[in-house]
Design a protein around this motif. Structure first.
Motif, PDB file in Angstrom:
ATOM      1  N   GLU A  63       0.822  -1.214   0.000  1.00 16.46           N
ATOM      2  CA  GLU A  63       0.000   0.000   0.000  1.00 16.46           C
ATOM      3  C   GLU A  63       0.858   1.267   0.000  1.00 16.46           C
ATOM      4  O   GLU A  63       0.386   2.343  -0.361  1.00 16.46           O
ATOM      5  CB  GLU A  63      -0.914   0.012   1.228  1.00 16.46           C
ATOM      6  N   SER A  64       2.128   1.116   0.409  1.00 19.82           N
ATOM      7  CA  SER A  64       3.028   2.270   0.409  1.00 19.82           C
ATOM      8  C   SER A  64       4.468   1.796   0.502  1.00 19.82           C
ATOM      9  O   SER A  64       4.740   0.639   0.844  1.00 19.82           O
ATOM     10  CB  SER A  64       2.706   3.215   1.578  1.00 19.82           C
ATOM     11  N   TYR A  65       5.385   2.717   0.188  1.00 18.94           N
ATOM     12  CA  TYR A  65       6.818   2.429   0.272  1.00 18.94           C
ATOM     13  C   TYR A  65       7.523   3.486   1.108  1.00 18.94           C
ATOM     14  O   TYR A  65       7.108   4.652   1.144  1.00 18.94           O
ATOM     15  CB  TYR A  65       7.452   2.392  -1.127  1.00 18.94           C
ATOM     16  N   VAL A  66       8.577   3.050   1.782  1.00 19.88           N
ATOM     17  CA  VAL A  66       9.429   3.932   2.583  1.00 19.88           C
ATOM     18  C   VAL A  66      10.855   3.807   2.070  1.00 19.88           C
ATOM     19  O   VAL A  66      11.297   2.713   1.718  1.00 19.88           O
ATOM     20  CB  VAL A  66       9.374   3.544   4.077  1.00 19.88           C
TER      21      VAL A  66
ATOM     22  N   PRO B 104       3.239   5.948  -2.898  1.00 19.10           N
ATOM     23  CA  PRO B 104       2.124   5.048  -3.227  1.00 19.10           C
ATOM     24  C   PRO B 104       2.594   3.725  -3.824  1.00 19.10           C
ATOM     25  O   PRO B 104       3.738   3.601  -4.282  1.00 19.10           O
ATOM     26  CB  PRO B 104       1.318   5.861  -4.246  1.00 19.10           C
ATOM     27  N   ALA B 105       1.721   2.748  -3.814  1.00 16.98           N
ATOM     28  CA  ALA B 105       2.050   1.414  -4.326  1.00 16.98           C
ATOM     29  C   ALA B 105       2.469   1.452  -5.788  1.00 16.98           C
ATOM     30  O   ALA B 105       3.212   0.583  -6.255  1.00 16.98           O
ATOM     31  CB  ALA B 105       0.851   0.484  -4.146  1.00 16.98           C
TER      32      ALA B 105
ATOM     33  N   VAL C 165      14.734   0.349   0.905  1.00 14.92           N
ATOM     34  CA  VAL C 165      13.343   0.597   0.531  1.00 14.92           C
ATOM     35  C   VAL C 165      12.499  -0.492   1.176  1.00 14.92           C
ATOM     36  O   VAL C 165      12.906  -1.663   1.231  1.00 14.92           O
ATOM     37  CB  VAL C 165      13.153   0.607  -1.006  1.00 14.92           C
ATOM     38  N   TYR C 166      11.340  -0.112   1.702  1.00 18.45           N
ATOM     39  CA  TYR C 166      10.443  -1.037   2.383  1.00 18.45           C
ATOM     40  C   TYR C 166       9.067  -0.991   1.742  1.00 18.45           C
ATOM     41  O   TYR C 166       8.541   0.093   1.456  1.00 18.45           O
ATOM     42  CB  TYR C 166      10.281  -0.660   3.856  1.00 18.45           C
ATOM     43  N   ALA C 167       8.466  -2.162   1.533  1.00 23.35           N
ATOM     44  CA  ALA C 167       7.073  -2.252   1.082  1.00 23.35           C
ATOM     45  C   ALA C 167       6.202  -2.476   2.319  1.00 23.35           C
ATOM     46  O   ALA C 167       6.470  -3.395   3.107  1.00 23.35           O
ATOM     47  CB  ALA C 167       6.905  -3.409   0.105  1.00 23.35           C
ATOM     48  N   LEU C 168       5.177  -1.648   2.480  1.00 22.79           N
ATOM     49  CA  LEU C 168       4.300  -1.745   3.653  1.00 22.79           C
ATOM     50  C   LEU C 168       2.876  -2.111   3.244  1.00 22.79           C
ATOM     51  O   LEU C 168       2.444  -1.815   2.127  1.00 22.79           O
ATOM     52  CB  LEU C 168       4.274  -0.424   4.420  1.00 22.79           C
ATOM     53  N   ASP C 169       2.160  -2.713   4.190  1.00 27.02           N
ATOM     54  CA  ASP C 169       0.777  -3.108   3.900  1.00 27.02           C
ATOM     55  C   ASP C 169      -0.216  -1.987   4.167  1.00 27.02           C
ATOM     56  O   ASP C 169      -1.432  -2.175   4.055  1.00 27.02           O
ATOM     57  CB  ASP C 169       0.400  -4.363   4.693  1.00 27.02           C
ATOM     58  N   GLU C 170       0.298  -0.798   4.536  1.00 23.85           N
ATOM     59  CA  GLU C 170      -0.568   0.356   4.766  1.00 23.85           C
ATOM     60  C   GLU C 170       0.264   1.630   4.739  1.00 23.85           C
ATOM     61  O   GLU C 170       1.484   1.595   4.956  1.00 23.85           O
ATOM     62  CB  GLU C 170      -1.278   0.244   6.126  1.00 23.85           C
ATOM     63  N   PRO C 171      -0.362   2.774   4.459  1.00 28.30           N
ATOM     64  CA  PRO C 171       0.351   4.049   4.586  1.00 28.30           C
ATOM     65  C   PRO C 171       0.576   4.348   6.069  1.00 28.30           C
ATOM     66  O   PRO C 171      -0.111   3.803   6.939  1.00 28.30           O
ATOM     67  CB  PRO C 171      -0.607   5.061   3.957  1.00 28.30           C
ATOM     68  N   LEU C 172       1.536   5.217   6.358  1.00 27.11           N
ATOM     69  CA  LEU C 172       1.813   5.600   7.742  1.00 27.11           C
ATOM     70  C   LEU C 172       1.159   6.941   8.055  1.00 27.11           C
ATOM     71  O   LEU C 172       1.056   7.804   7.185  1.00 27.11           O
ATOM     72  CB  LEU C 172       3.325   5.684   7.968  1.00 27.11           C
TER      73      LEU C 172
END
Length: 198
Positions: free
Chosen positions: A82-85, A112-113, A160-167
Motif C-alpha cells: 500500500e506504500s513504500y518507505v 504510493p504502491a 526501501v520497504y514495502a508496507l501493507d498500509e500508509p503511515l
C-alpha cells in the motif's frame, strides 16, 4: 600554568570518555537495526542509475557537487503493498575506524504502491506529485543530505520497504519514528550501499 594543564588534561580525558560512550552507543544502535531487519523478507531489489552496487556515489549527489538525491528504482512482486518507505543512513560518522554517530541522510515515506522509482535530484514538488512525503533527517530538516564525510571512505546504506498500509503521523517523523511505526507492516525490503570519501 599547572592549573591550566590540569584543566586541559581533564577536558581531553572528558572528551575521550564521551567519544567512547558515543562510539558504543552508535555501535549498539547499528546492532539494533541489524536485529530489526533479521527475519524481514529481503525480497526487493534496489538499484540506482546514479551509482553501481557498492560503488562510488557521483560527486553531484554529494556536498562537493549539487547534493542531488540519487536515482533509485526497486523491483519485486508486492501485490499487497500500500506504500513504500525509503531510508538512507551513514553508520561511519565521523570515520569508519571509530564511528560515534549514525547519520540519517534521507527519510521518505508514504510513496504510493504505484511508485517504483525516484528520479535523481527529486524535488519537493516531484515528491508531492508522486504522493510521497519527506521526514526529518539527522539535522532536523525535511530534505536529502548529500554525503560529506570528514574522514575516510563512508558507506551510505539506502533501504526501501514495502508496507501493507500508509503511515500516519501528527508531526513530521524522523527515521526512528518511521522504524517504530513500520513494525508489523513490512512486506519486504531491499538495500543498496554506495560509498564516498577517501
Amino acid at each position: 600554568m599547572r592549573l591550566f594543564l590540569k584543566i586541559l588534561l581533564g577536558s581531553i580525558m572528558a572528551l575521550g570518555v564521551l567519544a567512547v560512550i558515543m562510539h558504543f552507543r552508535a555501535k549498539s544502535q547499528r546492532e539494533e537495526e541489524k536485529a530489526y531487519h533479521t527475519g524481514l523478507p529481503k525480497n526487493l531489489t534496489l538499484s540506482s542509475r546514479s551509482f553501481p552496487p557498492n560503488g562510488d556515489m557521483p560527486v553531484n549527489c554529494t556536498c562537493k557537487g549539487q547534493e542531488l538525491s540519487p536515482a533509485l528504482a526497486w523491483e519485486g512482486n508486492q501485490p499487497d503493498a500500500e506504500s513504500y518507505v525509503v531510508l538512507a543512513t551513514d553508520y561511519d560518522v565521523p570515520t569508519p575506524a571509530f564511528p560515534v554517530f549514525n547519520l540519517s541522510h534521507w527519510v521518505v515515506f508514504n510513496l504510493p504502491a504505484s511508485a517504483r522509482s525516484l528520479p535523481e535530484g527529486a524535488s519537493a514538488e516531484q515528491m508531492r506529485m508522486l504522493g510521497g512525503k519527506v521526514g526529518k533527517n539527522s539535522t532536523g530538516d525535511s530534505k536529502y543530505i548529500g554525503p560529506c564525510p570528514p574522514l575516510g571512505r563512508h558507506g551510505y546504506v539506502f533501504r526501501v520497504y514495502a508496507l501493507d498500509e500508509p503511515l500516519s503521523f501528527t508531526v513530521i517523523p524522523d527515521k526512528q519514528t518511521i522504524l517504530n511505526a513500520m513494525k508489523g507492516h513490512i512486506l519486504g525490503y531491499g538495500e543498496l550501499t554506495g560509498y564516498f570519501g577517501k
